[in-house]
Design a protein around this motif. Structure first.
Motif, PDB file in Angstrom:
ATOM      1  N   GLY A  23       0.798  -1.227   0.000  1.00 31.86           N
ATOM      2  CA  GLY A  23       0.000   0.000   0.000  1.00 31.86           C
ATOM      3  C   GLY A  23       0.825   1.268   0.000  1.00 31.86           C
ATOM      4  O   GLY A  23       0.291   2.363  -0.205  1.00 31.86           O
ATOM      5  N   ASP A  24       2.139   1.136   0.190  1.00 29.90           N
ATOM      6  CA  ASP A  24       3.029   2.303   0.121  1.00 29.90           C
ATOM      7  C   ASP A  24       3.371   2.659  -1.319  1.00 29.90           C
ATOM      8  O   ASP A  24       3.984   3.700  -1.570  1.00 29.90           O
ATOM      9  N   SER A  25       3.010   1.808  -2.247  1.00 25.28           N
ATOM     10  CA  SER A  25       3.291   2.071  -3.658  1.00 25.28           C
ATOM     11  C   SER A  25       2.549   3.335  -4.099  1.00 25.28           C
ATOM     12  O   SER A  25       1.321   3.390  -4.077  1.00 25.28           O
ATOM     13  N   ALA A  26       3.317   4.346  -4.477  1.00 25.54           N
ATOM     14  CA  ALA A  26       2.761   5.658  -4.814  1.00 25.54           C
ATOM     15  C   ALA A  26       3.901   6.527  -5.322  1.00 25.54           C
ATOM     16  O   ALA A  26       5.062   6.101  -5.348  1.00 25.54           O
ATOM     17  N   VAL A  27       3.583   7.747  -5.699  1.00 27.29           N
ATOM     18  CA  VAL A  27       4.621   8.734  -6.015  1.00 27.29           C
ATOM     19  C   VAL A  27       4.841   9.591  -4.773  1.00 27.29           C
ATOM     20  O   VAL A  27       3.873  10.064  -4.161  1.00 27.29           O
ATOM     21  N   TYR A  28       6.099   9.773  -4.407  1.00 20.82           N
ATOM     22  CA  TYR A  28       6.439  10.562  -3.233  1.00 20.82           C
ATOM     23  C   TYR A  28       7.128  11.853  -3.673  1.00 20.82           C
ATOM     24  O   TYR A  28       8.088  11.834  -4.455  1.00 20.82           O
ATOM     25  N   PHE A  29       6.629  12.950  -3.140  1.00 19.63           N
ATOM     26  CA  PHE A  29       7.201  14.262  -3.443  1.00 19.63           C
ATOM     27  C   PHE A  29       7.812  14.844  -2.183  1.00 19.63           C
ATOM     28  O   PHE A  29       7.172  14.855  -1.120  1.00 19.63           O
ATOM     29  N   CYS A  30       9.038  15.353  -2.286  1.00 15.15           N
ATOM     30  CA  CYS A  30       9.545  16.172  -1.199  1.00 15.15           C
ATOM     31  C   CYS A  30       9.235  17.629  -1.539  1.00 15.15           C
ATOM     32  O   CYS A  30       9.092  17.994  -2.713  1.00 15.15           O
ATOM     33  N   GLY A  63       9.352  14.174  -7.903  1.00 19.14           N
ATOM     34  CA  GLY A  63       8.707  12.957  -7.426  1.00 19.14           C
ATOM     35  C   GLY A  63       9.502  11.696  -7.701  1.00 19.14           C
ATOM     36  O   GLY A  63      10.290  11.630  -8.653  1.00 19.14           O
ATOM     37  N   THR A  64       9.304  10.702  -6.854  1.00 19.92           N
ATOM     38  CA  THR A  64       9.864   9.363  -7.034  1.00 19.92           C
ATOM     39  C   THR A  64       8.734   8.358  -6.932  1.00 19.92           C
ATOM     40  O   THR A  64       7.983   8.371  -5.946  1.00 19.92           O
ATOM     41  N   ARG A  65       8.614   7.506  -7.948  1.00 19.43           N
ATOM     42  CA  ARG A  65       7.570   6.478  -7.919  1.00 19.43           C
ATOM     43  C   ARG A  65       8.101   5.253  -7.192  1.00 19.43           C
ATOM     44  O   ARG A  65       9.070   4.624  -7.636  1.00 19.43           O
ATOM     45  N   LEU A  66       7.481   4.928  -6.064  1.00 19.91           N
ATOM     46  CA  LEU A  66       7.873   3.752  -5.278  1.00 19.91           C
ATOM     47  C   LEU A  66       6.950   2.593  -5.594  1.00 19.91           C
ATOM     48  O   LEU A  66       5.723   2.749  -5.564  1.00 19.91           O
ATOM     49  N   SER A  67       7.542   1.463  -5.896  1.00 20.93           N
ATOM     50  CA  SER A  67       6.772   0.223  -6.096  1.00 20.93           C
ATOM     51  C   SER A  67       7.227  -0.775  -5.051  1.00 20.93           C
ATOM     52  O   SER A  67       8.423  -1.113  -5.009  1.00 20.93           O
ATOM     53  N   VAL A  68       6.306  -1.224  -4.226  1.00 22.30           N
ATOM     54  CA  VAL A  68       6.617  -2.233  -3.222  1.00 22.30           C
ATOM     55  C   VAL A  68       6.044  -3.546  -3.712  1.00 22.30           C
ATOM     56  O   VAL A  68       4.831  -3.696  -3.899  1.00 22.30           O
ATOM     57  N   ILE A  69       6.944  -4.505  -3.908  1.00 21.20           N
ATOM     58  CA  ILE A  69       6.560  -5.771  -4.526  1.00 21.20           C
ATOM     59  C   ILE A  69       6.314  -6.816  -3.454  1.00 21.20           C
ATOM     60  O   ILE A  69       7.160  -7.031  -2.584  1.00 21.20           O
ATOM     61  N   ALA A  70       5.165  -7.450  -3.553  1.00 22.64           N
ATOM     62  CA  ALA A  70       4.813  -8.475  -2.558  1.00 22.64           C
ATOM     63  C   ALA A  70       5.592  -9.762  -2.775  1.00 22.64           C
ATOM     64  O   ALA A  70       6.046 -10.046  -3.888  1.00 22.64           O
TER      65      ALA A  70
END
Lengths: 113, 112
Positions: B83-90, B105-112
């Protein structure tokens, strides 16, 4: 609960049309902002306002204007929509006091055809 | 010139491991730093912030570190969840009533 509401989630408009994007906040915030988000470009500031009837240009104001007749409402106007204005538009608001975060609306995905 | 730089457009992490998102800034006038998280077709939501007088702020699984000498900010998420998979902006804010300045932005993909 804090709320910033944008009038439309999705819009499709034709080239040359005048487009109005509306934003309302219920937090009595002084500051309101319009950003657009495009892939690889992040969030870019179009216009902002610190008070009723006041407006300031952001980084990319060309082709846009704004209106703030009431404290809770901030409108973004595309005078003559063009295809390069296809984007996700995000409205935000914040308190005037320093070091407070901005709260965003859900965004409007505008497509100009 | 870009004031806030997120040099990694994307990051992929295994579920349960640590995610580290980085941000560099150029303007020493910034005195407040924020991280936002954005899901597709939604507006960004505020995640965590840090004042420039601190070097660390923690909120549950999220920790932000500030290295002022290096002008570097990082967000640690541990353990990472799908559920943390998203784009993160500082974003940075300087003294006075000025708008937030965002990174790309950085696109984070958390793989199950």
């Amino acid at each position: 609960d804090v709320k910033v509401t944008q009038s439309s989630r999705y819009l499709v408009k034709r080239t040359g049309e005048k487009v109005f994007l509306e934003c309302v906040q219920d937090m009595d915030h002084e500051n309101m902002f319009w950003y657009r988000q495009d892939p690889g470009l992040g969030l870019r500031l179009i216009y902002f306002s610190y008070d009723v009837k006041m407006k300031e240009k952001g980084d990319i104001p060309e082709g846009y204007s704004v209106s703030r007749e009431k404290k809770e409402r901030f409108s973004l106007i595309l005078e003559s929509a063009s295809t390069n204005q296809t984007s996700m538009y995000l409205c935000a608001s914040s308190l005037t006091s320093h070091n407070t975060e901005a709260f965003f609306g859900q965004g409007t995905r505008l497509t100009v055809v | 010139d870009q004031q806030v730089k997120q040099n990694s457009p994307s990051l992929s992490v295994q579920e349960g491991r640590i995610s580290i998102l980085n941000c560099d800034y150029t303007n020493s006038m910034f005195d407040y730093f924020l991280w936002y998280k954005k899901y597709p077709a939604e507006g960004p939501t505020f995640l965590i912030s840090i004042s420039s007088i601190k070097d660390k702020n923690e909120d549950g699984r999220f920790t932000v570190f500030l290295n002022k000498s290096a002008k570097h900010l990082s967000l640690h998420i541990v353990p990472s969840q799908p559920g943390d998979s998203a784009v993160y902006f500082c974003a940075e804010l300087n003294s006075g009533n000025t708008p937030l300045v965002f990174g790309k932005g950085t696109r984070l993909s958390v793989i199950a």
